[in-house]
Design a protein around this motif. Structure first.
Motif, PDB file in Angstrom:
ATOM      1  N   GLY A  88       0.597  -1.158  -0.228  1.00 33.67           N
ATOM      2  CA  GLY A  88      -0.275   0.097  -0.238  1.00 33.67           C
ATOM      3  C   GLY A  88       0.416   1.415  -0.396  1.00 33.67           C
ATOM      4  N   TRP A  89       1.849   1.526   0.779  1.00 34.67           N
ATOM      5  CA  TRP A  89       2.817   2.331   0.970  1.00 34.67           C
ATOM      6  C   TRP A  89       3.455   2.721  -0.691  1.00 34.67           C
ATOM      7  CZ3 TRP A  89       2.247   6.627   3.498  1.00 34.67           C
ATOM      8  CH2 TRP A  89       1.115   6.362   4.500  1.00 34.67           C
ATOM      9  N   SER A  90       4.190   1.204  -1.292  1.00 35.61           N
ATOM     10  CA  SER A  90       4.662   1.397  -1.908  1.00 35.61           C
ATOM     11  C   SER A  90       3.780   2.250  -3.645  1.00 35.61           C
ATOM     12  CB  SER A  90       5.119  -0.100  -2.262  1.00 35.61           C
ATOM     13  OG  SER A  90       5.939  -0.446  -2.090  1.00 35.61           O
ATOM     14  N   LEU A  91       2.451   1.561  -3.650  1.00 36.85           N
ATOM     15  CA  LEU A  91       2.091   2.290  -4.147  1.00 36.85           C
ATOM     16  C   LEU A  91       1.505   3.744  -4.398  1.00 36.85           C
ATOM     17  CD1 LEU A  91      -0.822  -0.949  -4.661  1.00 36.85           C
ATOM     18  CD2 LEU A  91       0.803   0.157  -6.296  1.00 36.85           C
ATOM     19  N   VAL A  92       1.565   4.078  -2.743  1.00 37.51           N
ATOM     20  CA  VAL A  92       1.456   5.756  -2.328  1.00 37.51           C
ATOM     21  C   VAL A  92       2.679   5.947  -3.221  1.00 37.51           C
ATOM     22  CG1 VAL A  92       1.044   7.454  -0.205  1.00 37.51           C
ATOM     23  CG2 VAL A  92      -0.587   5.309  -0.525  1.00 37.51           C
ATOM     24  N   LEU A  93       3.925   5.743  -2.317  1.00 42.50           N
ATOM     25  CA  LEU A  93       4.933   6.840  -3.540  1.00 42.50           C
ATOM     26  C   LEU A  93       5.244   6.405  -4.733  1.00 42.50           C
ATOM     27  CD1 LEU A  93       7.137   7.790  -2.321  1.00 42.50           C
ATOM     28  CD2 LEU A  93       8.477   6.011  -2.528  1.00 42.50           C
ATOM     29  N   LEU A  94       4.933   5.593  -5.021  1.00 44.67           N
ATOM     30  CA  LEU A  94       4.879   5.209  -7.138  1.00 44.67           C
ATOM     31  C   LEU A  94       3.227   6.126  -7.267  1.00 44.67           C
ATOM     32  CD1 LEU A  94       5.724   3.649  -9.398  1.00 44.67           C
ATOM     33  CD2 LEU A  94       4.104   2.780  -9.098  1.00 44.67           C
ATOM     34  N   THR A  95       2.622   6.223  -6.588  1.00 41.25           N
ATOM     35  CA  THR A  95       1.414   7.269  -7.222  1.00 41.25           C
ATOM     36  C   THR A  95       1.740   8.549  -7.026  1.00 41.25           C
ATOM     37  OG1 THR A  95      -0.303   5.930  -6.672  1.00 41.25           O
ATOM     38  CG2 THR A  95      -0.962   7.608  -7.816  1.00 41.25           C
ATOM     39  N   PHE A  96       2.656   8.942  -6.493  1.00 37.75           N
ATOM     40  CA  PHE A  96       2.773  10.708  -5.902  1.00 37.75           C
ATOM     41  C   PHE A  96       4.085  11.068  -6.963  1.00 37.75           C
ATOM     42  CE2 PHE A  96       6.350  13.413  -4.463  1.00 37.75           C
ATOM     43  CZ  PHE A  96       5.494  14.387  -4.167  1.00 37.75           C
ATOM     44  N   PHE A  97       4.844   9.629  -7.060  1.00 40.14           N
ATOM     45  CA  PHE A  97       5.931  10.213  -8.487  1.00 40.14           C
ATOM     46  C   PHE A  97       5.390  10.785  -9.588  1.00 40.14           C
ATOM     47  CE2 PHE A  97       9.248   7.605  -5.722  1.00 40.14           C
ATOM     48  CZ  PHE A  97       9.786   8.910  -5.940  1.00 40.14           C
ATOM     49  N   VAL A  98       4.150   9.252 -10.448  1.00 39.53           N
ATOM     50  CA  VAL A  98       3.237   9.719 -11.345  1.00 39.53           C
ATOM     51  C   VAL A  98       2.603  11.245 -11.799  1.00 39.53           C
ATOM     52  CG1 VAL A  98       1.826   9.037 -13.304  1.00 39.53           C
ATOM     53  CG2 VAL A  98       3.282   7.430 -11.797  1.00 39.53           C
ATOM     54  N   LEU A  99       2.328  11.184 -10.024  1.00 41.98           N
ATOM     55  CA  LEU A  99       1.422  12.528 -10.269  1.00 41.98           C
ATOM     56  C   LEU A  99       2.312  14.122 -10.430  1.00 41.98           C
ATOM     57  CD1 LEU A  99      -1.383  12.020  -7.327  1.00 41.98           C
ATOM     58  CD2 LEU A  99      -1.418  12.594  -9.559  1.00 41.98           C
TER      59      LEU A  99
END
Length: 115
Positions: free
Chosen positions: A22-33
């Motif tokens: 879950g935290w990996s997905l949050v971090l990845l989403t932040f980078f993509v955004l």
């Protein structure tokens, strides 16, 4: 009783793994955004330029012209192996500086974070 302890340990490990995911997905989403917003802003001057070829301008708008389009493109850049298809026209026809941005993005997000 010993079997229940092993089952409990397995379930705890499973839950902890999902938290990390879950935290990996949050971090990845932040980078993509962040990359999406950056790319959307970077191409705006080129989209307004009348000196550019209409076909290239249309290509840029379809991929990076709005935040939503840019987000979708950066999602593809991140998740597919075809990221050069979304970068090469920018580098070849607009500016080599786009290569710097995408080099950093691919090295940090695609290779380091996902692998």
């Amino acid at each position: 009783v010993a079997g229940l302890v092993k089952l409990q340990l397995s379930l705890q490990t499973f839950v902890i793994g999902f938290r990390a995911l879950g935290w990996s997905l949050v971090l990845l989403t932040f980078f993509v955004l962040a990359a999406s917003a950056t790319m959307c802003q970077l191409v705006q001057a080129n989209l307004r330029s009348m000196e550019m070829d209409g076909e290239l301008r249309e290509w840029m708008f379809k991929r990076y012209g709005t935040f939503g389009r840019s987000f979708w493109t950066m999602f593809y850049v991140t998740q597919s192996g075809g990221w050069p298809n979304y970068v090469d026209p920018l580098v070849e026809h607009i500016s080599v500086w786009y290569a710097v941005f995408f080099f950093a993005y691919v090295m940090i997000v695609v290779f380091a974070a996902l692998r």
